[in-house]
Scaffold this active site. Structure first.
Site, PDB file in Angstrom:
ATOM      1  N   SER A  56       0.872  -1.180   0.000  1.00  0.00           N
ATOM      2  CA  SER A  56       0.000   0.000   0.000  1.00  0.00           C
ATOM      3  C   SER A  56       0.903   1.222   0.000  1.00  0.00           C
ATOM      4  CB  SER A  56      -0.861  -0.005   1.272  1.00  0.00           C
ATOM      5  OG  SER A  56      -1.457   1.261   1.484  1.00  0.00           O
ATOM      6  N   TYR A 112      -1.942  -0.957  10.427  1.00  0.00           N
ATOM      7  CA  TYR A 112      -1.988  -1.310   8.995  1.00  0.00           C
ATOM      8  C   TYR A 112      -0.696  -0.868   8.303  1.00  0.00           C
ATOM      9  CZ  TYR A 112      -3.841  -1.306   4.148  1.00  0.00           C
ATOM     10  OH  TYR A 112      -4.045  -1.507   2.799  1.00  0.00           O
TER      11      TYR A 112
END
Ligand code: NAD
Length: 255
Positions: free
Chosen positions: A143, A156
């Site tokens: 990401s 995350y």
């Protein structure tokens, strides 16, 4: 139908939704034989059906990538069905946002188990088959949060940073043995994984109205825009690329 990865055997995790579904279909469109794996078997089955409607070769199986034996079985299944393994897309992921000092043990454990251990298990299971077949391509889906963080995403982000470093480690260890490993860092793409985070930021409509404040291209990405890059990295067109961190983010990490 094209032939950019003709007859390559591919495994895509998290193939039941979003980026994973678009990737499985894109790989099948270009001649890949694709095992669509997801914790949600019905959604993986639907992806395989969709790939079949455009003439692709795809089948489905259930997997929880946080379970190492289940990941081993998934890879063995692909080899049994299709005879070899050429491409692994470690795409399955979860994003459970929160204020860090309120995050539970369960959220930390689940995030690391799926996003980090799941990718490690995938690489570990796939590599012996790729070595046996003379090489392969592993694509990890990290990401932008593997490069920069955002509010409420500390856990995350930690998991996605690990994905970037896993990629570099695998790339180095197997560079001379025919296995390439690269990582894609998507920006904000329009899929359900973001809905909880969007709620914390004031709702999805608000995020999309103000998206050019963080994603310069001024719109969310589409899953297929990530899938095109996965396809390239899976193909022999990317033969000199290994250990590369590839942002596909509408300019987000250019700021
Ligand atoms: N959408 C974005 O904006 C964005 C941005 C950057 C990175 N990513 C990454 O892209 C990947 C795909 O996300 P998406 O946006 O398509 O989300 P999504 O929610 O649409 O799809 C995720 C899929 O993973 C599956 N999954 C979850 N846990 C699993 C497990 N333990 N085992 C097997 N499958 C599991 C889900 O069932 C689902 O089908 C994730 O790794 C995510 O972190 C997404």
């Amino acid at each position: 139908m094209g032939g950019r990865i003709a007859d390559k055997v591919c495994v895509v995790t998290g193939a039941g939704s979003g980026i994973g579904r678009a990737t499985a279909i894109r790989l099948a469109e270009e001649g890949g034989r694709v095992l669509c794996a997801d914790i949600d078997f019905a959604s993986a089955t639907e992806t395989a059906r969709l790939a079949g409607t455009i003439g692709g070769v795809a089948s489905a199986r259930e997997v929880d990538v946080s379970d190492p034996r289940a990941v081993d079985a998934m890879i063995a299944d692909a080899v049994e069905r299709f005879g070899r393994l050429d491409v692994l897309v470690n795409n399955a992921g979860v994003n459970i946002p929160g204020v860090l000092h309120e995050v539970t043990d369960e959220v930390i454990d689940r995030t690391l188990a799926v996003n980090v251990k799941g990718q490690i298990y995938g690489c570990r299971a796939a590599i012996p088959h790729m070595l046996a077949g003379g090489g392969g391509s592993i694509i990890n889906i990290s990401s932008v949060n593997g490069i920069v963080s955002e509010p409420y995403l500390a856990v995350y982000s930690a998991s996605k940073g690990a994905s970037v470093m896993l990629t570099k480690g695998v790339a180095l260890d197997y560079a001379k043995r025919g296995i390439r490993c690269n990582v894609i860092c998507p920006g904000w793409v329009d899929t359900p994984i973001n809905y909880a985070h969007a709620e914390m930021l004031g709702g999805l409509a608000h995020v999309y109205e103000t998206i050019d404040s963080f994603q310069p291209i001024g719109r969310p990405g589409e899953p297929r825009e990530i899938a095109h890059v996965v396809l390239f990295l899976a193909s022999d067109e990317a033969s000199f690329m290994t250990g590369s961190i590839v942002p596909v983010d509408g300019g987000m990490t250019s700021q």
